[in-house]
Design an enzyme around this catalytic site. Structure first.
Site, mmCIF file in Angstrom:
data_model
loop_
_atom_site.group_PDB
_atom_site.id
_atom_site.type_symbol
_atom_site.label_atom_id
_atom_site.label_comp_id
_atom_site.label_asym_id
_atom_site.label_seq_id
_atom_site.Cartn_x
_atom_site.Cartn_y
_atom_site.Cartn_z
ATOM 1 N N LYS A 178 78.239 110.117 77.281
ATOM 2 C CA LYS A 178 77.410 109.040 77.160
ATOM 3 C C LYS A 178 77.349 107.842 78.884
ATOM 4 C CE LYS A 178 75.320 105.411 74.747
ATOM 5 N NZ LYS A 178 74.930 104.692 73.436
ATOM 6 N N GLU A 184 89.642 110.652 78.353
ATOM 7 C CA GLU A 184 89.309 112.311 78.591
ATOM 8 C C GLU A 184 88.892 113.329 79.050
ATOM 9 O OE1 GLU A 184 89.638 109.585 75.881
ATOM 10 O OE2 GLU A 184 91.319 109.764 74.900
ATOM 11 N N GLY A 193 77.073 107.342 69.723
ATOM 12 C CA GLY A 193 77.736 108.139 70.396
ATOM 13 C C GLY A 193 77.764 109.483 69.058
ATOM 14 N N ARG A 194 78.158 108.528 67.876
ATOM 15 C CA ARG A 194 79.094 109.383 66.940
ATOM 16 C C ARG A 194 77.250 109.787 66.184
ATOM 17 N NH1 ARG A 194 80.799 104.538 66.556
ATOM 18 N NH2 ARG A 194 80.030 103.175 64.820
ATOM 19 N N GLU A 236 83.991 105.052 61.646
ATOM 20 C CA GLU A 236 83.993 103.944 63.084
ATOM 21 C C GLU A 236 82.815 103.478 62.539
ATOM 22 O OE1 GLU A 236 85.416 105.583 67.461
ATOM 23 O OE2 GLU A 236 82.991 106.601 66.807
ATOM 24 N N HIS A 295 93.740 125.570 46.226
ATOM 25 C CA HIS A 295 94.714 125.344 46.056
ATOM 26 C C HIS A 295 95.825 124.692 46.606
ATOM 27 C CE1 HIS A 295 93.814 129.729 44.479
ATOM 28 N NE2 HIS A 295 92.546 129.600 45.045
ATOM 29 N N LYS A 309 92.899 101.718 73.819
ATOM 30 C CA LYS A 309 92.612 102.188 74.962
ATOM 31 C C LYS A 309 93.044 101.098 76.414
ATOM 32 C CE LYS A 309 87.430 103.500 74.214
ATOM 33 N NZ LYS A 309 86.448 103.191 74.968
HETATM 34 C C1 G6Q Z 1 81.023 107.088 69.131
HETATM 35 C C2 G6Q Z 1 82.149 106.155 70.340
HETATM 36 C C3 G6Q Z 1 82.828 107.496 70.162
HETATM 37 C C4 G6Q Z 1 82.679 107.959 71.801
HETATM 38 C C5 G6Q Z 1 83.383 108.621 72.421
HETATM 39 C C6 G6Q Z 1 82.809 109.452 73.690
HETATM 40 O O1 G6Q Z 1 79.807 105.893 68.650
HETATM 41 O O2 G6Q Z 1 81.495 105.408 70.640
HETATM 42 O O3 G6Q Z 1 83.443 108.237 69.910
HETATM 43 O O4 G6Q Z 1 80.728 108.704 71.922
HETATM 44 O O5 G6Q Z 1 83.997 107.795 73.156
HETATM 45 O O6 G6Q Z 1 81.864 108.098 74.757
HETATM 46 P P1 G6Q Z 1 81.163 108.855 76.245
HETATM 47 O O7 G6Q Z 1 80.361 109.977 75.202
HETATM 48 O O8 G6Q Z 1 81.128 107.719 76.358
HETATM 49 O O9 G6Q Z 1 82.845 110.021 76.418
#
Ligand code: G6Q
Length: 543
Positions: free
Chosen positions: A215, A221, A276-277, A362, A393, A504
Site C-alpha cells: 500500500k 521488508e 491493509g488487513r 491488529e 493429536h 519499526k
Molecule cells: C495491516 C497493517 C500491515 C500492513 C503491512 C504492509 O492492516 O497495516 O500489516 O498491511 O505493514 O504494509 P504495506 O502494504 O504498506 O507494505
C-alpha cells in the site's frame, strides 16, 4: 452538517447499565452446564442456529441462555452499534487517528450501485481498477503477457507482508480446488533472506512475474525483497528491460512505484480508505486473481457482499457477525477467556487462522479507546488455530481437560473439494465428535479421575455446503464484521495499528549500529547493548 465520526458513547463501558446487568447475569448463570441447558430446552439447537445465504451457524453449544443474548444485544444497542455500522458503510471518517473512512465494504459493491463519498463515486473507482486488474489477469492466464524472452509467464511471486500478504496467501491455499493447472504462486513476505532465496531457487527467470504488493511502497521488508528479486532478474536477463515485462506493482503510492523502476502503466491502485488487513478484495488480490481467474474472484466478492448485506440489515438477534462478536465479549469480559481458537476442518483453510490472527489482533489488540481514554476492561483475545484433525493429536488435550476456558469456532463443510475414499466422512465424524465431547464431556469411571471430561467447553459450529470462492468471501466478511462489532462495543478504533510503530523505529536506529565500523557507542538499555555487542562480534563469521 458534519457528522460525529465516532458515534461510540463516551461513558466508560463497565459502568453502563447493560454491562452491569450482564455482570449480574453472569453471576447467576455463568456456571450452568450445557448438559442442563440442553435438557431444559429440546428446541435449543434450532432456536440458537442462524442460517445466512447457505452458511449455517449453530450457537447452541455456547454457555448462553435466551436472556444472555437479550442482554448482549441490548448492550450492542446501547453502544450505538447500528449507528456505527451505518457510519462505516456510509464512508464516515471512523478511523479517527488516521482521519480516514473505512470502506472495504465498497470493494465488493456490485457495479450498478453508487456510493458517493466526499464527492466521488467510489463504486465506479473500484470497478475501474477491477476491470484493469481482471484484464491483466486474463492476459497472464491466457499466455498473452510475455516475459523478456517472449515466453508466457507460468509463475507468480507475490512480494508483500502483513495485510499485503496474508489475505492473498490464505485465499490462494483456500481456493486450491478452483485454481486450475499451469500457474503457480509463491508468497514472499519475510525480510529473512531465507524466504526470497528459497523461492528464487525454484523459479525460472524467463517465466516468472513479480507482483510487488505494498500500500505504502515504503515497507522495509517488501522493498528489500523486491530489490533482491529485481537484481536477480536483471542479472539473469542481462538487461533492465526484463523489469518492465516481469514486475508489476499494487500500491497507493505511484511516486515510490516509479522510483523503484516500475512503469505506472503496470501499477494497480487502491485507496487510503482500504486498511491493509482489510485489503485482500482490492487490487492487493492481484496474484489471487491471476491464480483463480476473474470469474472466481467475482464470486469471492459476491460472498463478501452477501455477508455485508446480512450484517447491515439482519436484526441483531439473527445477525451472525453481531452474535459472534457478542459471544466473544461474553467470554472475554465475563468469563475471563484470554484466547479464541478457530479450527477449520478443511485442509485448504490452513492459513485461515493466521489470517484471522492479524485481522483480529491488529484491530482490537488495544488498550486505549477511540476517544483516547484507557480501557477498564479486557479487549481482543489471542486468536489461534490449525486445521482439524491435526490439532486433535496435538493440543486438543488442553481444550478437553485443561484448566483454561478456550472458546472455539469449528468450521466444516458438507462436501470436500478433494473427494475420494472415506476421507471426508471420517474428517467430519471427528468434527462433530469434538464439539459434542467438549460440550457434554463424560464422567470418569470409578477410580480413574484422569478420564473425567467435565465438558461445558463452548464452541460455535459453522457449516457450509462446500468451500467455494463465495463461501470464503462470506467467512472473511463474517470475521471482519465480528471484529468491528467487538471494537465498536469496546470503544476502540479497530482500523489503526500504532502498536507496530515503536519496533519499526527502533529497528531503523539499530540497523546502522550493527554494521558500523569500529566500536560505536550504543545508547540502549544494558541488555540490548550487550546483545548487539555479541551480535557484532559474531556477525562477520556468519556473513
Ligand atoms: C495491516 C497493517 C500491515 C500492513 C503491512 C504492509 O492492516 O497495516 O500489516 O498491511 O505493514 O504494509 P504495506 O502494504 O504498506 O507494505
Amino acid at each position: 452538517m458534519a457528522r460525529d465520526p465516532s458515534p461510540i458513547p463516551p461513558e466508560e463501558l463497565t459502568t453502563t447499565p447493560p454491562w452491569q446487568a450482564l455482570t449480574a447475569h453472569h453471576r447467576a448463570i455463568g456456571s450452568a452446564h450445557l448438559r442442563d441447558l440442553f435438557a431444559a430446552d429440546p428446541e435449543r439447537a434450532q432456536r440458537l442456529s442462524v442460517e445466512a445465504d447457505g452458511l449455517l451457524v449453530d450457537l447452541s453449544k455456547n454457555r448462553v441462555t435466551h436472556d444472555t443474548l437479550t442482554l448482549l444485544t441490548g448492550l450492542a444497542r446501547q453502544r450505538g452499534l447500528a449507528e456505527h455500522i451505518e457510519a462505516m458503510f456510509r464512508g464516515d471518517r471512523i478511523n479517527v487517528t488516521e482521519d480516514r473512512p473505512v470502506l472495504h465494504t465498497a470493494l465488493r459493491l456490485p457495479r450498478d450501485r453508487r456510493l458517493i463519498v466526499e464527492g466521488s463515486d467510489v463504486v465506479a473507482d473500484v470497478h475501474r481498477v477491477l476491470e484493469r486488474a481482471y484484464g491483466f489477469a486474463r492476459d497472464v492466464r491466457r499466455g498473452n503477457w510475455l516475459g523478456h524472452t517472449d515466453r508466457p509467464l507460468s509463475t507468480v511471486v507475490n512480494i508483500g507482508i502483513g495485510g499485503s500478504d496474508l489475505g492473498p496467501a490464505m485465499a490462494y491455499d483456500a481456493l486450491a480446488a478452483v485454481r486450475g493447472e499451469g500457474l503457480d504462486c509463491h508468497f514472499v513476505s519475510n525480510i529473512d533472506g531465507a524466504d526470497i532465496a528459497s523461492v528464487l531457487a525454484r523459479v525460472d527467470p524467463e517465466t516468472t512475474l513479480f507482483v510487488v504488493s505494498s500500500k505504502t511502497f515504503t515497507t522495509l521488508e517488501t522493498l528489500t525483497n523486491a530489490h533482491t528479486a529485481r537484481a536477480w532478474l536483471v542479472e539473469r536477463a542481462g538487461s533492465e528491460r526484463a523489469v518492465a515485462r516481469q514486475f508489476v506493482a499494487v500500491s497507493t503510492n505511484a511516486d515510490e512505484v516509479v522510483r523503484f523502476g516500475i512503469d505506472p502503466a503496470n501499477m494497480f491502485g487502491f485507496w487510503d480508505w482500504v486498511g491493509g488487513r482489510y485489503s485482500m478484495d482490492s487490487a492487493i488480490g492481484l496474484s489471487l486473481m491471476i491464480a483463480i481467474g476473474p470469474e472466481r474472484f467475482t464470486e469471492l466478492l459476491a460472498g463478501f457482499h452477501a455477508m455485508d448485506e446480512h450484517f447491515r440489515t439482519a436484526p441483531f438477534e439473527r445477525n451472525l457477525p453481531v452474535l459472534l462478536g457478542l459471544l466473544g465479549i461474553w467470554y472475554t469480559n465475563f468469563f475471563g477467556a484470554e484466547t479464541h481458537a478457530v479450527l477449520p476442518y478443511a485442509h485448504e483453510l490452513g492459513r485461515f487462522p493466521a489470517y484471522l490472527q492479524q485481522l483480529d489482533m491488529e484491530s482490537n489488540g488495544k488498550s486505549v479507546t477511540a476517544a483516547g481514554l484507557p480501557v477498564a476492561h479486557a479487549t481482543g483475545p489471542v486468536v489461534w488455530g490449525t486445521p482439524g484433525t491435526n490439532g486433535q493429536h496435538a493440543y486438543f488435550q488442553l481444550l478437553h481437560q485443561g484448566t483454561r476456558l478456550v472458546p472455539a469456532d469449528f468450521i466444516g463443510f458438507a462436501r470436500s473439494n478433494f473427494p475420494g475414499g472415506d476421507h471426508h466422512d471420517l474428517l467430519m465424524a471427528n468434527f462433530f465428535a469434538q464439539t459434542e465431547a467438549l460440550a457434554f464431556g463424560q464422567d470418569a469411571p470409578a477410580g480413574q479421575p484422569y478420564r473425567s471430561f467435565a465438558g461445558n467447553r463452548p464452541t460455535t459450529t459453522l457449516l457450509a455446503e462446500r468451500l467455494t470462492p463465495f463461501v470464503l468471501g462470506q467467512l472473511v466478511a463474517l470475521y471482519e464484521h465480528k471484529v468491528f462489532t467487538q471494537g465498536s462495543i469496546w470503544g476502540l478504533n479497530s482500523f489503526d495499528q500504532w502498536g507496530v510503530e515503536l519496533g519499526k523505529v527502533l529497528a531503523g536506529r539499530i540497523a546502522p549500529e550493527l554494521r558500523a565500523a569500529g566500536d560505536p557507542a550504543l545508547g540502549h538499555d544494558g541488555s540490548t547493548n550487550r546483545l548487539i555487542g555479541w551480535y557484532r562480534r559474531h556477525r562477520s563469521d556468519t556473513a
